[in-house]
Structure formats: C-alpha cells, structure tokens
Design a protein around this motif. Sequence first.
Motif, PDB file in Angstrom:
ATOM      1  N   GLY A   1       1.001  -1.217  -0.019  1.00 55.89           N
ATOM      2  CA  GLY A   1       0.038   0.069   0.043  1.00 55.89           C
ATOM      3  C   GLY A   1       0.878   1.406   0.225  1.00 55.89           C
ATOM      4  O   GLY A   1       0.616   2.237   0.310  1.00 55.89           O
ATOM      5  N   LEU A   2       2.178   1.103  -0.317  1.00 57.63           N
ATOM      6  CA  LEU A   2       3.161   2.538   0.215  1.00 57.63           C
ATOM      7  C   LEU A   2       2.510   2.495  -1.697  1.00 57.63           C
ATOM      8  O   LEU A   2       2.312   2.400  -2.485  1.00 57.63           O
ATOM      9  N   ALA A   3       2.782   4.224  -1.745  1.00 60.75           N
ATOM     10  CA  ALA A   3       3.190   5.011  -3.057  1.00 60.75           C
ATOM     11  C   ALA A   3       4.742   5.302  -3.182  1.00 60.75           C
ATOM     12  O   ALA A   3       5.248   5.810  -2.317  1.00 60.75           O
ATOM     13  N   VAL A   4       5.030   5.277  -4.385  1.00 60.84           N
ATOM     14  CA  VAL A   4       6.714   5.122  -4.533  1.00 60.84           C
ATOM     15  C   VAL A   4       6.573   6.155  -5.245  1.00 60.84           C
ATOM     16  O   VAL A   4       5.642   5.870  -6.915  1.00 60.84           O
ATOM     17  N   ILE A   5       7.891   6.914  -5.258  1.00 60.17           N
ATOM     18  CA  ILE A   5       8.510   7.510  -6.599  1.00 60.17           C
ATOM     19  C   ILE A   5       9.285   7.298  -7.463  1.00 60.17           C
ATOM     20  O   ILE A   5      10.401   7.328  -6.458  1.00 60.17           O
ATOM     21  N   LEU A   6       9.749   7.060  -8.613  1.00 60.25           N
ATOM     22  CA  LEU A   6      11.449   6.594  -8.600  1.00 60.25           C
ATOM     23  C   LEU A   6      11.657   7.192  -9.577  1.00 60.25           C
ATOM     24  O   LEU A   6      11.277   7.123 -10.359  1.00 60.25           O
ATOM     25  N   VAL A   7      13.259   7.780  -9.048  1.00 60.07           N
ATOM     26  CA  VAL A   7      13.621   8.831 -10.087  1.00 60.07           C
ATOM     27  C   VAL A   7      15.087   7.629 -10.566  1.00 60.07           C
ATOM     28  O   VAL A   7      15.550   7.442  -9.423  1.00 60.07           O
ATOM     29  N   SER A   8      15.195   8.028 -11.160  1.00 57.14           N
ATOM     30  CA  SER A   8      16.099   7.091 -12.847  1.00 57.14           C
ATOM     31  C   SER A   8      16.649   7.318 -13.871  1.00 57.14           C
ATOM     32  O   SER A   8      15.619   7.970 -14.926  1.00 57.14           O
ATOM     33  N   SER A   9      18.218   7.313 -14.234  1.00 56.79           N
ATOM     34  CA  SER A   9      18.121   7.316 -15.425  1.00 56.79           C
ATOM     35  C   SER A   9      18.590   5.919 -16.726  1.00 56.79           C
ATOM     36  O   SER A   9      18.889   5.975 -17.756  1.00 56.79           O
ATOM     37  N   GLU A  10      18.310   4.849 -15.666  1.00 62.50           N
ATOM     38  CA  GLU A  10      18.250   3.711 -16.313  1.00 62.50           C
ATOM     39  C   GLU A  10      16.324   3.771 -16.714  1.00 62.50           C
ATOM     40  O   GLU A  10      16.032   2.715 -16.272  1.00 62.50           O
ATOM     41  N   LEU A  11      16.400   3.576 -18.086  1.00 66.09           N
ATOM     42  CA  LEU A  11      15.141   3.197 -18.476  1.00 66.09           C
ATOM     43  C   LEU A  11      14.335   2.217 -18.698  1.00 66.09           C
ATOM     44  O   LEU A  11      13.583   1.820 -18.518  1.00 66.09           O
ATOM     45  N   PRO A  12      15.284   1.222 -18.865  1.00 67.20           N
ATOM     46  CA  PRO A  12      14.690   0.195 -17.998  1.00 67.20           C
ATOM     47  C   PRO A  12      13.656  -0.207 -16.829  1.00 67.20           C
ATOM     48  O   PRO A  12      12.583  -0.904 -16.490  1.00 67.20           O
ATOM     49  N   GLU A  13      14.146   0.256 -15.449  1.00 67.63           N
ATOM     50  CA  GLU A  13      13.994   0.421 -14.702  1.00 67.63           C
ATOM     51  C   GLU A  13      12.559   1.192 -14.515  1.00 67.63           C
ATOM     52  O   GLU A  13      12.050   0.489 -14.341  1.00 67.63           O
ATOM     53  N   VAL A  14      12.686   2.214 -14.897  1.00 68.18           N
ATOM     54  CA  VAL A  14      11.362   3.059 -15.187  1.00 68.18           C
ATOM     55  C   VAL A  14      10.314   2.060 -16.085  1.00 68.18           C
ATOM     56  O   VAL A  14       8.398   2.132 -15.871  1.00 68.18           O
ATOM     57  N   MET A  15      10.832   1.106 -16.934  1.00 66.18           N
ATOM     58  CA  MET A  15      10.014   1.322 -18.110  1.00 66.18           C
ATOM     59  C   MET A  15       9.320   0.118 -17.320  1.00 66.18           C
ATOM     60  O   MET A  15       7.860  -0.503 -18.060  1.00 66.18           O
ATOM     61  N   ASN A  16      10.126  -1.200 -16.391  1.00 63.58           N
ATOM     62  CA  ASN A  16       9.791  -2.355 -16.555  1.00 63.58           C
ATOM     63  C   ASN A  16       8.626  -2.095 -14.826  1.00 63.58           C
ATOM     64  O   ASN A  16       7.712  -2.984 -14.277  1.00 63.58           O
ATOM     65  N   LEU A  17       8.918  -1.094 -13.847  1.00 61.46           N
ATOM     66  CA  LEU A  17       8.854  -1.394 -12.639  1.00 61.46           C
ATOM     67  C   LEU A  17       7.332  -0.604 -12.579  1.00 61.46           C
ATOM     68  O   LEU A  17       5.847  -0.280 -12.175  1.00 61.46           O
ATOM     69  N   ALA A  18       7.415   1.313 -13.530  1.00 58.09           N
ATOM     70  CA  ALA A  18       6.214   1.966 -12.970  1.00 58.09           C
ATOM     71  C   ALA A  18       5.237   2.060 -13.716  1.00 58.09           C
ATOM     72  O   ALA A  18       4.937   1.444 -15.048  1.00 58.09           O
ATOM     73  N   HIS A  19       4.343   1.988 -12.874  1.00 58.19           N
ATOM     74  CA  HIS A  19       3.140   2.688 -13.192  1.00 58.19           C
ATOM     75  C   HIS A  19       2.807   3.525 -13.819  1.00 58.19           C
ATOM     76  O   HIS A  19       2.136   3.271 -15.820  1.00 58.19           O
ATOM     77  N   ARG A  20       2.962   4.652 -14.303  1.00 56.66           N
ATOM     78  CA  ARG A  20       3.418   5.750 -15.232  1.00 56.66           C
ATOM     79  C   ARG A  20       4.591   6.465 -15.483  1.00 56.66           C
ATOM     80  O   ARG A  20       5.638   6.452 -13.950  1.00 56.66           O
ATOM     81  N   THR A  21       5.025   7.385 -16.142  1.00 59.95           N
ATOM     82  CA  THR A  21       6.561   7.177 -16.260  1.00 59.95           C
ATOM     83  C   THR A  21       6.062   9.011 -16.424  1.00 59.95           C
ATOM     84  O   THR A  21       5.558   8.862 -17.484  1.00 59.95           O
ATOM     85  N   ILE A  22       7.187  10.415 -15.962  1.00 63.52           N
ATOM     86  CA  ILE A  22       6.815  11.388 -15.709  1.00 63.52           C
ATOM     87  C   ILE A  22       8.033  12.004 -17.117  1.00 63.52           C
ATOM     88  O   ILE A  22       9.193  10.890 -15.641  1.00 63.52           O
ATOM     89  N   VAL A  23       8.359  12.339 -17.876  1.00 65.40           N
ATOM     90  CA  VAL A  23       9.698  12.452 -18.127  1.00 65.40           C
ATOM     91  C   VAL A  23      10.092  13.949 -17.895  1.00 65.40           C
ATOM     92  O   VAL A  23       9.167  14.876 -18.576  1.00 65.40           O
ATOM     93  N   MET A  24      11.679  14.722 -17.653  1.00 62.82           N
ATOM     94  CA  MET A  24      11.944  15.984 -17.698  1.00 62.82           C
ATOM     95  C   MET A  24      13.043  15.834 -18.790  1.00 62.82           C
ATOM     96  O   MET A  24      13.253  15.576 -18.955  1.00 62.82           O
ATOM     97  N   ARG A  25      12.597  17.268 -18.909  1.00 61.55           N
ATOM     98  CA  ARG A  25      13.583  17.578 -19.472  1.00 61.55           C
ATOM     99  C   ARG A  25      14.025  19.148 -18.857  1.00 61.55           C
ATOM    100  O   ARG A  25      13.856  19.835 -19.776  1.00 61.55           O
ATOM    101  N   ARG A  26      15.059  19.569 -19.436  1.00 57.02           N
ATOM    102  CA  ARG A  26      15.774  20.985 -18.590  1.00 57.02           C
ATOM    103  C   ARG A  26      14.798  21.693 -18.175  1.00 57.02           C
ATOM    104  O   ARG A  26      14.162  22.764 -17.775  1.00 57.02           O
ATOM    105  N   GLY A  27      14.926  21.283 -16.946  1.00 62.17           N
ATOM    106  CA  GLY A  27      13.498  21.117 -15.916  1.00 62.17           C
ATOM    107  C   GLY A  27      12.312  21.931 -16.456  1.00 62.17           C
ATOM    108  O   GLY A  27      10.969  21.505 -14.804  1.00 62.17           O
TER     109      GLY A  27
END
Length: 512
Positions: free
Chosen positions: A445-471
């Motif tokens: 039941g915890l909520a997790v924010i996963l910050v990663s520069s490893e693309l396979p991590e966010v693609m395989n684990l995250a329900h949603r992925t927010i992409v940031m560029r230059r702030g």
Amino acid sequence: MSDVLLSLQGIHKRYGATHALRGVDLELQAGEVLALVGENGAGKSTLVKMLTGVVPVDEGVIRLRGVPQTFANAQASQAAGILAVHQETVMFEELSVAENIYVGRHLMRGPFIDWSGMNIQAQSVLDQIGARFKATTLVKDLSLAERHLVEIARALSQKASVVILDEPTAALSQAEIRDFYGIVRQLRDQGVGVIFITHKFDEIFAVADRYVVLRDGAAVGTGAIAGVTEQELVKLMAGRAIDQIYPQIVSTPGDVVMTVKNLSHPTEFSNIAFELRRGEILGFYGLVGSGRSEAMLAIMGLNPAASGEFTVQGQKLDARRPGDAIAAGIAYVPEERQRQGGILGFSVEHNISLAGLSRFAHGIWLSKIRESALCQRMIERLRIKTHSPDTLLSGLSGGNQQKVVIAKWLGLDPRIVILDEPTKGIDVGAKQAVYHLIAEMVEQGLAVILVSSELPEVMNLAHRTIVMRRGEQVAEFDKAQAQAEAIVAAASGLNQQATSVVASPQAEEVVA
C-alpha cells in the motif's frame, strides 16, 4: 595482440577472517580493454586498491611487462604507470585544469614553476583526447563528464600504461557516455591497457575486448567478449541464473495520496505537477541535469528557493524543512547513499535507527532494546547481509548499504517513499533484490516515486512515467504505452511531434 602488459598471479588478500581475494590470476594486454566484472563484495575494489598501491599484496605476484612489482604506496604505483579514474572525481575546484593535471609534480624552470609550459603540455594532452575546454579553465566550471576527461588527461600526461576506469559513467548522461566510449577506444588505440569496471552490461559489450569475472574473491571466468552472452556473464557473477530481474508488479493504484502543483524553482525547474496514488510506482525519467532530483529535494523541504503546493492525504503540506515532510509520511532515499543516505562510520543498527531516534526515547535516554528490535526486524525483512547489527556500514557491499538506507526510512512506516537512483553502482543481484523490495512496498500500500536514469527500470517497474527535460515536465507515459524510443526522444528534445502523439492516451492506435 601485443605482449602481456600487466599480469597478476595467485593474488591473495585477507582482512582478518575475511578472505577478500583468493588466488586471483589476471592478464591485461597493451591496447586492450578488459572488463572486470562481479557483484558488490566480489573483490573488485580490493584488486584496484592493490594495483594502485593503497593496500599491499599478501600473497602472489604483480608484474608489469614481466617485471615483478611491489607498490609501497600510491605514488609508487603511479610512477610505475598505473593510474585509476574513479566514479567520484577528487579535484581542486578553484584551480585550473592544467594545475589539476600536474598537481604534486609541477613543471619547473629553475626555482620557478613553469606555468606557460604546463599549460601548453596540458592543452596538448586535452586536444589528444578531444576535450572541448581549455587547460586554463577552472575545474569548478566543468561538468562531471569533463572532469573525468581531466583525470584521463592526467593519466596520459604521466605516460600511464595501465588505466583503471572504476564506474566512470555512473553519473553521466547518455550523450556523455557515448563520448566517453570514444575516449576509451582512443586509449586502447594508443596502446594503453584499460581495466573497465562497470555494472552496466551495455557498456561491457560496447567497449570491452575481454572479460574477467570475480565471485567471492576468486576469478571464475575469463574470455573474449565476442564469445559470451549477457546471461552467461550474469550466471558467472551470481553463481546462478537470474532469469527474472524485474518482478511482476501486481499492485493496482488506489486513491490519491499526494498532489503536487506548480512546483517551481528560479533556475532549476518550473511548473511540475502530478498526482501520486496508493500502491503506485510513479517513474521520473530524464537526462542528468533535467531537474528530477532537485524537484524531489524540494518536496522534502531541502530546496529552500523552491515553491509549490503540496497535499498529502488531503492535508496541505508546507514543507519548509525535512521534518515537515517526514511528519507527513514522506521518506527520501537519496542518490548518493554514502554521502547523503548513510554514515559509513556508524554501525548497521545505528544507521537504521537514525531517522527515528525519538521513537526509541525513554525520557532522556534511548532504549537499546527498542532500537535493536527494529534493526533485527529490518535486517530480516530486507534480507540485509551483515555479520551483525554492530558491523560498520562501510563494511557492507554497495547493495546491502542501499538496503540499510532504505530500512532507515521504512522503519518510520511512511506512506510515500521517494527513491532517487536506487540501484546506482550496485550489481545485478543486488538490483534484483531492490526491485523486489519496491514491488513489496506497493503491494503493502505504499506509494513510490522512482527517479532513475536507467530506462529499463522505469519501463518495467513504473505504472506511469513522467519525463523531464531542462527543468520542465515534457511528457507522461502509461506503462502500456511506454516505448523506449518515445521516452528517450522526449528526454532529449528530439522528435517532439512524435513524442506528443505517444504521450496521448487517445493516440495509442496511431502509434501502433
């Protein structure tokens, strides 16, 4: 292939009862890139320390071009032609590039330092490796990737014949990593022997000629990169096949537990907005410098110049200091576990209890019984490998250090856990353990924010992925929609039209 440049025969090293290296044999040719592969605790760091003169050899022989070597200290190793470039660069930021390259061995003209000659020679070496900055540039004005180039220039200026690259790309962007590959190939082409240490298999297969695998202090496999697969390397490293690196995420996101609106900073990021749900993994992906980590620090009250609106469980949060965020049920596992996450000179037990000392208070005293009970519970829950709770954090492998840092926060029973680069610098087996731990968090039941520069991590684990560029927050992808090409395009600013199509749920059929 040239003759053997460096050879190790029957190398042993003991630290008390710990047999760190067990008869290791290794050969490095001139003009070769040798990947040194192994899980955390396999003996890689000990081997590097012996080659660089930091610790002595107990048994065995190190030879350079066939001549036996004994390194009394790091200076003796450098004088013999061995130099290491580490993940964390140590430099004098207020000095110039040339001064850092020649620190401790300035060129002299009589009784005076030859500043002009030093700048000219430093610039020549920088030009040789394709550096785009001048020898007179102050180090404080360089990026992390450029600082690595300074370290390599220092090695070349010392006529190093063996260069050890120890996790050199851990904090580099994809573009910087590609440039770094070119530098490694240049070193190889110039006849330098390169020992390349990394946990990233794509890097091994991109630049290495041969590999040596260490496991439990022993060399368990060696050969040409062209003759091995990633799965075979993993099996050699772990002593077992690791078929399923990423666990199945069975949690379904529930009610909203946190909202963020208009999260902004004068120079680092602007207008970040999102909702986070119970049982959800929300990924944040972007290149180095995109503002991901800075935004997370703001949520934790660690970025005082930032502003924004936060609610947790429907209650407004005014996070002006970390205590406010912690009291609201937010935990933050930082990117730099050794500098920001844990205290290496403290025991495992004291690190785990550090974030919640008030929970163990009995008047003005701390309850040793309560503290020990929490520590033991966390060691069992996270399967932390340690000789005892009293073992210093510095004595654990990187993966187990990371588990201790996570345990410190889970001991507070948080609602929200922010994980910033949780698998940085740890091996494939430890990564698997951390991924399964994340899956367990959201299942509970915890909520997790996963910050990663490893693309396979966010693609395989995250329900949603927010992409940031230059702030800026430039795209959002559901797991079912996520395509590597589109995510990378959004992060790098390429192909904006295609990116916006992929990011739109209504356009899924068009993309397919």
